[in-house]
Design an enzyme around this catalytic site. Structure first.
Site, mmCIF file in Angstrom:
data_model
loop_
_atom_site.group_PDB
_atom_site.id
_atom_site.type_symbol
_atom_site.label_atom_id
_atom_site.label_comp_id
_atom_site.label_asym_id
_atom_site.label_seq_id
_atom_site.Cartn_x
_atom_site.Cartn_y
_atom_site.Cartn_z
ATOM 1 N N SER A 104 0.851 -1.186 0.000
ATOM 2 C CA SER A 104 0.000 0.000 0.000
ATOM 3 C C SER A 104 0.887 1.236 0.000
ATOM 4 O O SER A 104 2.073 1.165 0.366
ATOM 5 C CB SER A 104 -0.887 0.007 1.253
ATOM 6 O OG SER A 104 -1.564 1.235 1.415
ATOM 7 N N TYR A 159 -2.263 -0.378 10.684
ATOM 8 C CA TYR A 159 -2.320 -0.881 9.311
ATOM 9 C C TYR A 159 -1.016 -0.564 8.582
ATOM 10 O O TYR A 159 -0.436 -1.425 7.901
ATOM 11 C CB TYR A 159 -3.502 -0.247 8.589
ATOM 12 C CG TYR A 159 -3.624 -0.624 7.129
ATOM 13 C CD1 TYR A 159 -4.133 -1.862 6.748
ATOM 14 C CD2 TYR A 159 -3.241 0.266 6.129
ATOM 15 C CE1 TYR A 159 -4.248 -2.206 5.409
ATOM 16 C CE2 TYR A 159 -3.357 -0.065 4.792
ATOM 17 C CZ TYR A 159 -3.866 -1.297 4.437
ATOM 18 O OH TYR A 159 -3.964 -1.639 3.109
#
Length: 287
Positions: free
Chosen positions: A137, A150
């Protein structure tokens, strides 16, 4: 035709990738935790006669991963490509997020990738050929509240992918990291909904995601990149994808750590104004 295993194929990027790669003529094993919920996917496979086999796999479980990979090797003698896509998202401040939630993120997003990679690597080494695509990501480069936990899982995935690429290159196995920005998925929509928090960043980032999703980027963009990587077999390690991916990574890289901390710690008016000036996005929630 290549034999491809994709994790987390029930929806979003994984589902789009499975369909795209199969339509291109590859044999796809699409894994997910609950195949019984994939009725629409199964209907599409049947309607288009796609070379996709849905298999049950929970990347959180050693036994489940082993069982699923063993099932694959009963049907074929090789896995040419592993796409580690399965992932979960939890958002909240470090103080307020339960330790159990943080552990769950790391178990799926980091250890789940390692379980699947370790399961297929012996076959790839034997064949002296393979490709491992790990879906990280932009958050693997940029740590922002309320995505601290995260981001930690994606930073870890970036690091282990870089080390893995060094280890497996002598066996003609390549590693690519795909780094999506804000993609129109359930995960992004979940972030766009702020939770109760004593910290303002949760509400502000929800507004940023909500505004970005007003002009959504389809998961098919990521799937198309994966198809390109499968076809080209490039040695290039990192592949940002999405209109906001490179700009956001470069913007963070242009700032010192102290500037980055201060920007995220700014008051609401300063933060919203800065986002609008830099990205042209009004992140103030309409409600």
């Amino acid at each position: 035709m290549k034999t491809i295993l994709i994790t987390g194929s029930s929806k979003g990027i994984g589902l789009s990738a499975a369909i795209t790669l199969a339509r291109a003529g590859n044999k796809v094993f699409a894994s997910m935790r609950t195949p019984s919920n994939a009725s629409a996917f199964k209907s599409l496979i049947e309607t288009e006669a796609l070379p996709i086999t849905i298999i049950k796999m929970d990347v959180d479980s050693d036994a489940s991963v082993t069982e699923a990979v063993n099932q694959i090797f009963k049907e074929t003698d090789r896995v040419d490509v592993l796409i580690n896509n399965a992932g979960i998202e939890r958002h909240g401040s470090i103080e307020e997020m339960p330790i159990g939630e943080i552990q769950a993120i790391m178990n799926t997003n980091y250890l789940g990738v390692l379980r699947c990679t370790k399961a297929v690597l012996p076959n790839m080494r034997k064949n002296k050929r393979g490709l491992i695509i790990n879906v990280a990501s932009v958050a693997g480069h940029v740590a922002s509240s309320p995505l601290g936990a995260y981001a930690a899982s994606k930073f870890a995935l970036e690091a282990v992918s870089e080390a893995l690429a060094q280890e497996v290159k002598p066996f003609n196995i390549k590693v690519n990291i795909v780094e999506p920005g804000i993609i129109d998925t359930d995960m992004a929509k979940n972030i766009s909904q702020p939770g109760d928090s004593i910290y303002p960043q949760s509400f502000r980032f929800a507004g940023l995601f909500s505004a970005s999703l007003e002009t959504p980027t389809s998961p098919s963009l990521v799937a198309d990149l994966m198809l390109d990587l499968v076809n080209k077999e490039t040695d290039i390690l990192r592949h940002p994808v999405g209109p906001d991916a490179i700009p956001f990574i470069e913007w963070r890289a242009s700032m010192s750590d102290e500037e980055w901390v201060n920007w995220n710690a700014a008051n609401d008016d300063e933060w919203y104004q800065s986002v609008e000036e830099v990205f042209g996005i009004n992140a103030r929630r309409k409600n």
